[in-house]
Design a protein around this motif. Structure first.
Motif, PDB file in Angstrom:
ATOM      1  N   THR A 152       0.841  -1.195   0.043  1.00 37.70           N
ATOM      2  CA  THR A 152       0.056  -0.020  -0.024  1.00 37.70           C
ATOM      3  C   THR A 152       1.017   1.070   0.097  1.00 37.70           C
ATOM      4  OG1 THR A 152      -1.636  -1.183   1.058  1.00 37.70           O
ATOM      5  CG2 THR A 152      -2.109   1.191   1.187  1.00 37.70           C
TER       6      THR A 152
ATOM      7  N   SER B 195       1.764   1.737  -3.583  1.00 38.23           N
ATOM      8  CA  SER B 195       0.484   2.479  -4.105  1.00 38.23           C
ATOM      9  C   SER B 195       0.374   3.859  -3.771  1.00 38.23           C
ATOM     10  CB  SER B 195      -0.679   1.737  -4.015  1.00 38.23           C
ATOM     11  OG  SER B 195      -1.063   1.663  -2.718  1.00 38.23           O
TER      12      SER B 195
ATOM     13  N   PRO C 129      -4.864   5.490  -2.927  1.00 42.64           N
ATOM     14  CA  PRO C 129      -4.542   4.935  -3.757  1.00 42.64           C
ATOM     15  C   PRO C 129      -5.446   4.577  -5.145  1.00 42.64           C
ATOM     16  CG  PRO C 129      -3.278   4.203  -2.104  1.00 42.64           C
ATOM     17  CD  PRO C 129      -4.183   4.797  -1.524  1.00 42.64           C
TER      18      PRO C 129
ATOM     19  N   SER D 250      -5.624   6.512  -8.514  1.00 40.78           N
ATOM     20  CA  SER D 250      -5.511   5.561  -9.653  1.00 40.78           C
ATOM     21  C   SER D 250      -6.740   5.719 -10.672  1.00 40.78           C
ATOM     22  CB  SER D 250      -5.586   4.263  -9.521  1.00 40.78           C
ATOM     23  OG  SER D 250      -5.329   3.393 -10.400  1.00 40.78           O
TER      24      SER D 250
ATOM     25  N   LEU E  59       2.845  -1.530 -13.312  1.00 42.84           N
ATOM     26  CA  LEU E  59       2.539  -2.057 -12.104  1.00 42.84           C
ATOM     27  C   LEU E  59       2.407  -3.506 -12.179  1.00 42.84           C
ATOM     28  CD1 LEU E  59       1.271  -1.529  -9.287  1.00 42.84           C
ATOM     29  CD2 LEU E  59      -0.851  -1.254 -10.170  1.00 42.84           C
TER      30      LEU E  59
ATOM     31  N   LEU F 246      -6.809  -2.639  -7.722  1.00 41.51           N
ATOM     32  CA  LEU F 246      -5.675  -1.569  -8.107  1.00 41.51           C
ATOM     33  C   LEU F 246      -5.148  -1.938  -9.583  1.00 41.51           C
ATOM     34  CD1 LEU F 246      -3.526  -1.706  -4.796  1.00 41.51           C
ATOM     35  CD2 LEU F 246      -4.647   0.229  -6.026  1.00 41.51           C
TER      36      LEU F 246
ATOM     37  N   HIS G 137      -5.580   0.740 -12.615  1.00 42.87           N
ATOM     38  CA  HIS G 137      -4.414   1.370 -13.175  1.00 42.87           C
ATOM     39  C   HIS G 137      -4.611   1.033 -14.769  1.00 42.87           C
ATOM     40  CE1 HIS G 137      -0.236   2.748 -13.157  1.00 42.87           C
ATOM     41  NE2 HIS G 137       0.045   1.529 -13.944  1.00 42.87           N
TER      42      HIS G 137
END
Length: 503
Positions: A193, A196, A294, A298, A308, A381, A385
């Motif tokens: 985290t 991120s 985050p 994103s 990523l 995530l 992204h």
């Protein structure tokens, strides 16, 4: 060559016993000790030194109460806690990819000296590996009210420490054979985290071109909840919740007070979300250092200039149950209260029961909570992204091991010794189920090659998320669908949304 010359001074390392082609340097200060006049402040530059600094021993760890297998403990009075370590197979004039590792530990424990983070094996794959310590607990993530006169102490000091370490890498890593323009920042759990968060922070822009996040955890604090935590910790420490009151408390006193606050939540089933796993600290989103959490950042603006690589394990939360850090939810009544505390729809739990026929209530709870905090969050995530224009790769660690008693699950932290190539280290045998089998070494080799490939060229060995060719890489020692089957749990979360626990 074991002596390297940096802008701060010369340093001497040691050739590693397992690979004489790799030199390790430990305990290099990247910032000044964050105590005295620097306590609760942004990190300051480390002082230069004369002569050659021997770097054979890890630096002191940040204030904490944890006692981790094979790792040093914090001792009151140790202040030079902002240091990093380097494993390098190269030297000046080389341009090797750099991997900078940020350890996890719920923002309150852990260090770069843990044996599972030894970088020798990864450096043998042609990487310069850097690991670092940063401020933890209240020192690193506690909200501090403004000093008299209006001067403020920044939130997220632990993240600012990480940025200072990355700036040190930018300024010095060429002396160790590292490529300044080919840096990957990596981490696991709270370290993931942190990664991120760094992707969302303007201050970290340009310090790395790739990011690896293993088991990123779904927890950022609002400024309001961080201020409430400060009130609770100050009360437990017996000091006013002011700058003067907090700075008068020793680091050890704030560690003890933080532990007392967490224990109170753990013992009180009526305390809401924090009862289930009382992580009282996390990055503070919504202020100057980190304007957005985050996932929101994103989706809002992305970081398309950063590749990523995301991984999570398929049975994350079983580790917390095994070590006694999670609530024991064993009845349907307790499960219903848990669902209400997090505003989870009944249909979501029913879906888990259908996919886990005959499972005890505790297993349903561990599956749901682990996926909410880690699995589903990590998957989102990667997807967010990719939708924002970045390249994202997704993988799942599904390796289990049978033996006497209960099988060793694919739980939190089990993937990291494989990715670092440290399966023979005795301190990790609890995580991985004992000494490794040949199939485990083979899996570890594949994971190390994926990290090395990603850090070198941005290609871990499988297609990115999105489009018609995207896929999820399953890490396992045997063929099967254990990792792929996890995808069946995702539709329920898509319908339900993703609750955001508030530290």
């Amino acid at each position: 060559m074991t002596v390297f010359r940096t802008r701060s001074g010369a340093v001497r390392g040691l050739r590693t016993a397992s690979n004489p082609g790799v030199v390790v340097l430990r305990g290099i200060p990247y910032a000044a000790p964050p105590f005295g006049a620097g306590r609760f402040r942004a990190p300051r530059p480390a002082a230069a030194w004369d002569g050659i600094r021997d770097c054979a021993a890890f630096g002191p760890v940040a204030p904490q109460s944890a006692q981790l297998p094979g790792a040093p403990c914090w001792s009151p009075g140790e202040e030079d806690v902002l240091s990093l370590n380097i494993w390098t197979p190269g030297g000046l004039g080389d341009a090797l990819p750099v991997l900078v590792w940020i350890h996890g530990g719920a923002y309150v424990f852990g260090s770069s000296a843990q044996p599972d983070f030894d970088g020798t094996a990864l450096a043998g794959h042609g990487l310069v590996v850097v690991t670092l310590n940063y401020r933890l607990g209240f020192e690193g993530f506690g909200h501090v009210p403004p000093v008299g006169g209006g001067e403020s102490c920044p939130d997220n000091r632990g993240l600012l420490d990480q940025i200072a370490a990355l700036e040190w890498v930018r300024d010095h890593i060429a002396a160790f054979g590292g490529a300044v323009d080919n840096v990957t920042v990596a981490g696991q759990s709270s370290g993931a985290t942190s990664v991120s968060c760094l992707m969302a922070m303007d201050r970290a822009r340009g310090l790395f071109r790739r990011a690896v996040a293993h088991s990123a955890v779904n927890s950022c604090a609002s400024p309001e909840s961080a201020a409430r935590t400060t009130q609770e910790v100050a009360a437990a420490a017996g000091v006013p919740a002011t700058y003067d009151g907090l700075v008068s408390a020793s680091p050890g006193a704030l560690v003890d007070a933080s532990d007392a606050v967490a224990d109170a939540y753990r013992r009180d089933p009526a305390s809401g979300q924090r009862h289930y796993d009382p992580a009282v600290y996390g990055p503070v989103a919504g202020g100057d250092t980190l304007p957005l959490d985050p996932l929101t950042a994103s989706a809002a603006r992305g970081a398309s200039d950063v590749d990523l690589l995301v991984c999570h394990t398929t049975e994350e939360y079983w580790l917390m149950d095994a070590v006694g850090s999670s609530a024991k939810i064993t009845t349907e009544e307790q499960l219903a209260v848990f669902a209400a505390d997090f505003q989870l729809p009944v249909a979501l739990l029913d879906g888990y029961r259908t996919l886990m026929p005959g499972a005890p209530v505790l297993d349903v709870f561990l599956a749901v909570y682990g996926d909410m905090l880690f699995g589903e969050y990590s998957s989102r995530l990667a997807g967010s992204h990719a939708r924002a224009g970045g390249r994202a790769f997704l993988s799942r660690f599904a390796r289990q091991r049978s033996g006497q008693g209960e099988p060793i699950r694919a739980w939190h932290c089990a993937d990291i010794p494989f990715a670092f190539g440290n399966l023979d280290e005795e301190s990790v045998h609890f995580l991985v189920g004992g000494p490794p089998a040949p199939a485990d070494h083979e899996l570890s080799g594949r994971m190390m090659r994926a990290w090395a490939g990603f850090a070198t060229t941005g290609d871990p060995g499988w297609p990115p998320v999105g489009g018609t060719t995207g896929e999820v890489r399953i890490w396992d020692t045997a063929a099967g669908d254990s990792g792929a089957a996890w995808e069946a749990f995702r539709p329920g979360w898509r319908r339900a949304g993703l609750p955001l626990p508030a530290p």
